[in-house]
Write a protein that holds these residues in place. Structure first.
Motif, PDB file in Angstrom:
ATOM      1  N   ALA A  47      -6.939   2.054  10.560  1.00  0.00           N
ATOM      2  CA  ALA A  47      -5.596   1.118  11.044  1.00  0.00           C
ATOM      3  C   ALA A  47      -5.443  -0.740  11.000  1.00  0.00           C
ATOM      4  N   GLU A  49      -3.367  -2.599  10.499  1.00  0.00           N
ATOM      5  CA  GLU A  49      -2.245  -3.051  10.671  1.00  0.00           C
ATOM      6  C   GLU A  49      -1.819  -3.413  12.151  1.00  0.00           C
ATOM      7  N   THR A 100       4.751  -0.371   5.669  1.00  0.00           N
ATOM      8  CA  THR A 100       5.476   0.108   7.170  1.00  0.00           C
ATOM      9  C   THR A 100       4.381  -0.431   8.733  1.00  0.00           C
ATOM     10  N   CYS A 126      -1.629  -5.018   3.884  1.00  0.00           N
ATOM     11  CA  CYS A 126      -0.122  -3.752   4.417  1.00  0.00           C
ATOM     12  C   CYS A 126      -0.726  -2.950   4.380  1.00  0.00           C
ATOM     13  N   ARG A 127       0.248  -1.780   4.901  1.00  0.00           N
ATOM     14  CA  ARG A 127       0.499  -0.657   5.119  1.00  0.00           C
ATOM     15  C   ARG A 127       1.335  -0.259   4.232  1.00  0.00           C
ATOM     16  N   ARG A 128       1.047   1.367   3.031  1.00  0.00           N
ATOM     17  CA  ARG A 128       2.510   1.441   2.164  1.00  0.00           C
ATOM     18  C   ARG A 128       3.019   2.624   3.088  1.00  0.00           C
ATOM     19  N   SER A 129       3.897   3.117   2.794  1.00  0.00           N
ATOM     20  CA  SER A 129       4.449   4.507   3.957  1.00  0.00           C
ATOM     21  C   SER A 129       3.634   6.056   3.008  1.00  0.00           C
ATOM     22  N   GLY A 131       0.302   5.690   2.643  1.00  0.00           N
ATOM     23  CA  GLY A 131      -0.665   5.509   3.688  1.00  0.00           C
ATOM     24  C   GLY A 131      -1.867   4.651   2.629  1.00  0.00           C
ATOM     25  N   THR A 132      -1.312   4.229   0.948  1.00  0.00           N
ATOM     26  CA  THR A 132      -2.622   3.479   0.374  1.00  0.00           C
ATOM     27  C   THR A 132      -2.585   2.054   1.050  1.00  0.00           C
ATOM     28  N   ALA A 133      -3.440   1.294   0.595  1.00  0.00           N
ATOM     29  CA  ALA A 133      -3.257  -0.552   1.643  1.00  0.00           C
ATOM     30  C   ALA A 133      -3.360  -1.540  -0.019  1.00  0.00           C
ATOM     31  N   TRP A 165      -8.067   0.679  -2.136  1.00  0.00           N
ATOM     32  CA  TRP A 165      -6.834  -0.191  -1.574  1.00  0.00           C
ATOM     33  C   TRP A 165      -6.618  -1.445  -2.706  1.00  0.00           C
TER      34      TRP A 165
END
Length: 258
Positions: A47, A49, A100, A126-129, A131-133, A165
């Protein structure tokens, strides 16, 4: 997530080498703040982020860029940036409802290949909702076509493809859209007063309505205005952000995701 508005660069993929380069990712542990180096397979599950910056952004008299701190509504924390342009892109990603988690300067990519050794600290993670980056490098628009910048970006793209990613090399933001989002960013924090007006504003905007007309329905329009801007920032009200934001701008309540 649709691409953030602004100038971006489409990158070529590096030619396949006979010997696959060794790639590692180093970051600081969020609890101990000690550096940890991982292979790409291991790094894919980290993680980033939540990782603190792994390098200190320099501040010195006479420097040409303008480093500083950006308070993120997404994370509720301060994020360091190296230039005003980078702070603009942080504003855009902070506004994006799909994002997110955000961190800056949070990892170092190290590559050792055939006749080359390289190291790179990307600007934004950046982390997306889902789960991708997304990894982002922000560059002066005049340097987007510089061979050294493109080579660095192409190496980073190759690493991101192995990690699963997305990667983006960006330059200038789109002026009108950024002007609107930058204005709304001033209202991204929870309002100190008037929060109870939010539900009424949303109810009155279930059908498209101009901002000035919507505010005229409120007993205290001066108090309701910052609440309206806060709702626009958090996508509970929506409007066309590619046109100038005016009193006559039409806003609509966002559809209930359920």
């Amino acid at each position: 997530m649709s691409p953030a508005p602004g100038r971006t660069r489409t990158l070529r993929r590096l030619p396949t080498q006979t010997a696959r380069p060794r790639l590692t990712v180093t970051s600081l542990d969020p609890e101990t703040e000690l550096p940890v180096t991982r292979t790409l397979d291991q790094a894919a599950e980290v993680a980033f982020e939540s990782c603190p910056p792994i390098r200190r952004i320099p501040h010195y008299i006479g420097q040409k860029h303008t480093p500083g701190w950006f308070w993120s509504a997404t994370t509720g924390t301060l994020l360091g940036y190296e230039s005003y342009l980078e702070s603009q892109w942080l504003t855009l990603y902070d506004f994006d409802p799909v994002i997110t988690g955000i961190s800056t300067q949070s990892l170092i990519l190290d590559g050792v290949g055939v006749g080359e050794v390289w190291e790179h600290t990307p600007d934004i993670f950046c982390r997306r909702s889902d789960g991708t980056a997304l990894l982002v490098d922000v560059k002066n628009p005049r340097l987007l076509d510089h061979p050294d910048v493109l080579l660095q970006a192409e190496r980073t793209l190759a690493a991101c493809e192995e990690l699963g990613w997305d990667y983006r090399l960006v330059g200038a933001v789109e002026a009108q859209r950024f002007a609107n989002i930058s204005w709304l960013a001033g209202y991204r924090r929870p309002p100190h007063s008037g929060a109870e007006l939010a539900d009424r504003l949303i109810a009155l905007a279930r059908r498209p309505v101009a901002i000035d007309l919507l505010l005229s329905f409120m007993d205290e329009p001066e108090l309701a205005f910052p609440v309206l801007c806060h709702l626009l920032w958090h996508h509970r009200l929506i409007c066309d952000l590619d046109a100038p934001l005016r009193a006559s701008t039409t806003v609509t309540a966002a559809k209930d995701p359920s």
